[in-house]
Design a protein around this motif. Structure first.
Motif, PDB file in Angstrom:
ATOM      1  N   GLU A   1       5.110  -2.724   2.507  1.00 10.11           N
ATOM      2  CA  GLU A   1       5.029  -3.397   1.210  1.00 10.11           C
ATOM      3  C   GLU A   1       5.199  -4.908   1.359  1.00 10.11           C
ATOM      4  OE1 GLU A   1       7.904  -1.359  -1.201  1.00 10.11           O
ATOM      5  OE2 GLU A   1       6.820   0.534  -1.019  1.00 10.11           O
TER       6      GLU A   1
ATOM      7  N   GLN B   1       8.353   1.842   5.257  1.00 11.19           N
ATOM      8  CA  GLN B   1       7.665   1.617   3.985  1.00 11.19           C
ATOM      9  C   GLN B   1       7.938   0.213   3.428  1.00 11.19           C
ATOM     10  OE1 GLN B   1       5.396   3.689   2.738  1.00 11.19           O
ATOM     11  NE2 GLN B   1       4.961   2.229   1.116  1.00 11.19           N
TER      12      GLN B   1
ATOM     13  N   THR C   1      -1.388   1.306   2.195  1.00 13.17           N
ATOM     14  CA  THR C   1       0.004   1.604   2.556  1.00 13.17           C
ATOM     15  C   THR C   1       0.065   2.812   3.486  1.00 13.17           C
ATOM     16  OG1 THR C   1       0.380   2.922   0.551  1.00 13.17           O
ATOM     17  CG2 THR C   1       0.970   0.593   0.449  1.00 13.17           C
ATOM     18  N   ASP C   2      -0.767   3.814   3.234  1.00 15.46           N
ATOM     19  CA  ASP C   2      -0.807   5.001   4.096  1.00 15.46           C
ATOM     20  C   ASP C   2      -1.287   4.654   5.507  1.00 15.46           C
ATOM     21  OD1 ASP C   2       0.054   6.511   1.949  1.00 15.46           O
ATOM     22  OD2 ASP C   2      -1.928   7.337   1.500  1.00 15.46           O
TER      23      ASP C   2
ATOM     24  N   ASP D   1      -6.484  -1.384  -8.459  1.00 20.61           N
ATOM     25  CA  ASP D   1      -5.676  -0.872  -7.349  1.00 20.61           C
ATOM     26  C   ASP D   1      -6.379  -1.029  -6.008  1.00 20.61           C
ATOM     27  OD1 ASP D   1      -3.527  -0.109  -8.927  1.00 20.61           O
ATOM     28  OD2 ASP D   1      -4.397   1.848  -9.366  1.00 20.61           O
ATOM     29  N   GLU D   2      -7.289  -2.001  -5.921  1.00 17.92           N
ATOM     30  CA  GLU D   2      -8.041  -2.228  -4.697  1.00 17.92           C
ATOM     31  C   GLU D   2      -7.683  -3.575  -4.091  1.00 17.92           C
ATOM     32  OE1 GLU D   2     -12.116   0.081  -6.007  1.00 17.92           O
ATOM     33  OE2 GLU D   2     -12.012  -2.092  -6.190  1.00 17.92           O
TER      34      GLU D   2
ATOM     35  N   ASP E   1      -8.374   0.736  -0.921  1.00 21.96           N
ATOM     36  CA  ASP E   1      -7.477   1.104  -2.010  1.00 21.96           C
ATOM     37  C   ASP E   1      -6.036   0.775  -1.600  1.00 21.96           C
ATOM     38  OD1 ASP E   1      -7.158   2.805  -4.587  1.00 21.96           O
ATOM     39  OD2 ASP E   1      -5.725   3.696  -3.160  1.00 21.96           O
ATOM     40  N   TYR E   2      -5.242   0.242  -2.532  1.00 23.09           N
ATOM     41  CA  TYR E   2      -3.876  -0.171  -2.216  1.00 23.09           C
ATOM     42  C   TYR E   2      -3.068   0.991  -1.634  1.00 23.09           C
ATOM     43  CZ  TYR E   2       0.633  -2.498  -2.570  1.00 23.09           C
ATOM     44  OH  TYR E   2       1.842  -3.063  -2.262  1.00 23.09           O
ATOM     45  N   GLU E   3      -3.172   2.139  -2.244  1.00 22.04           N
ATOM     46  CA  GLU E   3      -2.429   3.312  -1.755  1.00 22.04           C
ATOM     47  C   GLU E   3      -2.897   3.719  -0.354  1.00 22.04           C
ATOM     48  OE1 GLU E   3      -1.800   7.875  -3.120  1.00 22.04           O
ATOM     49  OE2 GLU E   3      -1.655   6.350  -4.692  1.00 22.04           O
ATOM     50  N   ASP E   4      -4.209   3.655  -0.130  1.00 15.64           N
ATOM     51  CA  ASP E   4      -4.739   3.953   1.205  1.00 15.64           C
ATOM     52  C   ASP E   4      -4.233   2.937   2.222  1.00 15.64           C
ATOM     53  OD1 ASP E   4      -6.127   6.122   0.209  1.00 15.64           O
ATOM     54  OD2 ASP E   4      -8.053   5.069   0.112  1.00 15.64           O
TER      55      ASP E   4
END
Length: 90
Positions: free
Chosen positions: A62, A58, A45-46, A79-80, A40-43
């Motif tokens: 990105e 950050q 970045t985390d 979002d993957e 997942d994109y958010e995962d």
């Protein structure tokens, strides 16, 4: 037939390290054998922001994800982030 080469300079080593970290996450055995390796994109970045060895801000995270998408290391579906050539990395 002549081999076509990419005229762009290679990606920096730190971006390739980001790719390796994300491939490791995407290729986890709990995703199942038939599933497409993804994160997942958010995962993503985390994962990269939390990696103390990479020590990225950050904006760096990105930038790295953008470069990996632009160069075709990943492709994005909703979002993957999916690995373009999973057979080479998993």
């Amino acid at each position: 037939m002549a081999r076509v080469t990419d005229p762009r300079p290679p990606l920096p080593e730190w971006i390739l390290e980001c790719y390796d970290r994300l491939c490791t996450q995407a290729c986890r055995p709990d995703h199942g054998e038939d599933s497409v390796p993804l994160v997942d994109y958010e995962d993503a970045t985390d994962i990269l922001a939390a990696d103390s060895e990479l020590a990225l801000e950050q904006r760096d995270v990105e930038y790295a994800l953008t470069r990996l998408l632009e160069r075709g290391y990943f492709y994005e579906v909703e979002d993957e982030l999916r690995i373009t050539s999973p057979d080479k990395h998993c």
